[in-house]
Scaffold this active site. Sequence first.
Site, short mmCIF file in Angstrom:
data_model
loop_
_atom_site.label_atom_id
_atom_site.label_comp_id
_atom_site.label_asym_id
_atom_site.label_seq_id
_atom_site.Cartn_x
_atom_site.Cartn_y
_atom_site.Cartn_z
N TYR A 235 0.83 -1.21 0.00
CA TYR A 235 0.00 0.00 0.00
C TYR A 235 0.86 1.25 0.00
O TYR A 235 2.08 1.19 0.17
CB TYR A 235 -0.96 -0.01 1.19
CG TYR A 235 -0.33 0.30 2.54
CD1 TYR A 235 0.55 -0.58 3.16
CD2 TYR A 235 -0.60 1.50 3.19
CE1 TYR A 235 1.11 -0.29 4.40
CE2 TYR A 235 -0.05 1.80 4.43
CZ TYR A 235 0.81 0.90 5.03
OH TYR A 235 1.38 1.19 6.24
N ARG B 26 8.40 4.29 -4.55
CA ARG B 26 8.35 3.34 -3.42
C ARG B 26 7.35 2.22 -3.69
O ARG B 26 7.59 1.07 -3.33
CB ARG B 26 8.02 4.08 -2.12
CG ARG B 26 8.08 3.16 -0.90
CD ARG B 26 7.97 3.92 0.40
NE ARG B 26 6.66 4.51 0.57
CZ ARG B 26 6.34 5.33 1.58
NH1 ARG B 26 7.22 5.63 2.50
NH2 ARG B 26 5.12 5.83 1.67
N ARG C 233 -8.06 -21.30 -5.19
CA ARG C 233 -7.91 -22.02 -3.93
C ARG C 233 -6.84 -21.37 -3.08
O ARG C 233 -6.00 -20.62 -3.58
CB ARG C 233 -7.61 -23.50 -4.17
CG ARG C 233 -6.28 -23.73 -4.81
CD ARG C 233 -6.12 -25.17 -5.27
NE ARG C 233 -4.75 -25.35 -5.75
CZ ARG C 233 -3.75 -25.83 -4.99
NH1 ARG C 233 -3.98 -26.23 -3.75
NH2 ARG C 233 -2.54 -25.94 -5.48
N HIS D 214 -0.29 -21.05 -0.12
CA HIS D 214 0.71 -20.03 0.20
C HIS D 214 1.56 -19.66 -1.03
O HIS D 214 1.86 -18.51 -1.26
CB HIS D 214 1.67 -20.52 1.30
CG HIS D 214 1.05 -20.54 2.66
ND1 HIS D 214 0.02 -21.38 2.99
CD2 HIS D 214 1.32 -19.83 3.78
CE1 HIS D 214 -0.32 -21.19 4.25
NE2 HIS D 214 0.46 -20.25 4.76
N LYS E 12 6.39 -1.79 1.94
CA LYS E 12 5.20 -1.21 2.58
C LYS E 12 4.04 -2.20 2.45
O LYS E 12 3.12 -2.03 1.65
CB LYS E 12 4.88 0.17 1.97
CG LYS E 12 4.04 1.02 2.91
CD LYS E 12 4.10 2.48 2.54
CE LYS E 12 3.11 3.35 3.29
NZ LYS E 12 3.19 3.33 4.74
N GLU F 101 12.58 2.94 14.14
CA GLU F 101 11.51 3.84 13.69
C GLU F 101 10.32 3.64 14.59
O GLU F 101 10.38 2.85 15.54
CB GLU F 101 11.15 3.56 12.22
CG GLU F 101 10.61 2.17 11.95
CD GLU F 101 10.12 1.96 10.50
OE1 GLU F 101 9.83 2.94 9.81
OE2 GLU F 101 10.03 0.79 10.10
N1 PDD Z 1 2.73 4.99 7.65
N2 PDD Z 1 7.48 3.85 9.04
C1 PDD Z 1 6.35 3.11 9.08
C2 PDD Z 1 6.40 1.75 9.69
C3 PDD Z 1 5.16 3.65 8.54
O1 PDD Z 1 4.04 2.92 8.56
C4 PDD Z 1 5.16 4.97 8.00
C5 PDD Z 1 3.94 5.60 7.41
C6 PDD Z 1 6.36 5.69 7.99
C7 PDD Z 1 6.47 7.08 7.40
O2 PDD Z 1 6.46 7.04 5.99
P1 PDD Z 1 5.93 8.27 5.14
O3 PDD Z 1 6.71 9.44 5.55
O4 PDD Z 1 6.19 7.87 3.75
O5 PDD Z 1 4.45 8.44 5.46
C8 PDD Z 1 7.50 5.09 8.51
C9 PDD Z 1 1.55 5.40 6.94
C10 PDD Z 1 1.24 6.86 7.01
C11 PDD Z 1 0.40 4.51 7.33
O6 PDD Z 1 0.65 3.33 7.50
O7 PDD Z 1 -0.75 4.98 7.40
#
Ligand code: PDD
Length: 289
Positions: free
Chosen positions: A34, A53, A101, A104, A149, A181
Site C-alpha cells: 500500500y 516506493r 484455492r 501459500h 510497505k 523507527e
Molecule cells: N505509515 N514507518 C512506518 C512503519 C510507517 O508505517 C510509516 C507511514 C512511515 C512514514 O512514511 P511516510 O513518511 O512515507 O508516510 C515510517 C503510513 C502513514 C500509514 O501506514 O498509514
Amino acid sequence: MNDDNVYLNGEFLPLQEARISVMDRGFLFGDSIYEVIPAYTGRLFRLPHHLERLNNSLHGIRMQNPMSDGEWSSMLERLVAQNPQQDQSVYLQVTRGAAGRRDHAIPDALDATVFAMAAPLYDPDPALARDGTSAITLDDIRWRLCNIKSTALLANVLLKQQAKDSGAIESILIRDGNAMEGAASNLFIVSAGELITPPKSNFLLPGITRDLILELAVKHGLTHSERNITEAELRSADEIWLTSSTKEIMPVTTLDHTQVGSGTPGPVYQQMSQLYADYKERIKQGLEQ
Ligand code: PDD
C-alpha cells in the site's frame, strides 16, 4: 469517508458498492502492499517518490506493477479532484489478486486487485507543536523486510495499541540495541546540535517525509547524519521527532514517561517544522511538487 467515489479495478464507484473476493490473497495472506499520499488542495504531495516506493514494494513481493506511472497519476488525480479545496489523504492498495484455492505459494497468472480511496486530512493539532507528545520504547517484533510497505501490519497494529494502552501516541522500536523507527512513523533525534536518523535498510520503511526532512536539512545547512541511533542515545537525546505523511513532524517530549531534553519541542524542531510548513505552502500554490 464522505459520499465520494473510491477506485476499484478500473472503476470509480461508491465505497458501499466496492467489493472484492474472499479468496483475495490480500485478505487471506496479507499478500499486498500500500501507499498513503497526502494531497494538499488537490495536489498530490511528492507523487513521483510515492510511485517509486510503490514500485519497490511490488518488486519486493515479486509483483509486476499493474499500472503505469501515468495511469496511477491520472487515477489518483481524478480521486482527489472530487474535493479540490480540501486536504486529503489518499490510500492505495495493490493485492496479488484472488485465486481459485488457498495456497501459500504464488499462483502463476493472477489479476492484481487495485483499490484507492481518499479521506479528509487535517493539519496537525497546534497543541502538538506547543507541548509535544509521548512515546514508549518496545522490542521491534516485526519481520526483516520492513522496507516493503506491506499491508501485513499485525505487528505494527499490536505495537501501536501497546503505546495507546500506556497513554502514548507511538511506539519507538528497538532492534539489536538500536532505535529503528515508530510503529507507523520514522525517527529523528537531535543530539549535540546534530539531526540524526537511522540509515535506510531492510529494518525500516524509507519514509517520504523522512527523505524530505533530509532534503530540507541539506538545503538549509542543518548539521545532520544518517547513522544508527543506540537506545542509550535515544534516551539522552535533546529532541526526538516522529515523522509520517499524515502526521508530518511530531515532537516527542516524553519517552517511557520520562522527559525528553527540556520537556518542550526543541529549537531544531521549531526550525524544521517551519521549513516543512513553507514547503507545503509552496505545494499548495503549485510552486513545488
Ligand atoms: N505509515 N514507518 C512506518 C512503519 C510507517 O508505517 C510509516 C507511514 C512511515 C512514514 O512514511 P511516510 O513518511 O512515507 O508516510 C515510517 C503510513 C502513514 C500509514 O501506514 O498509514
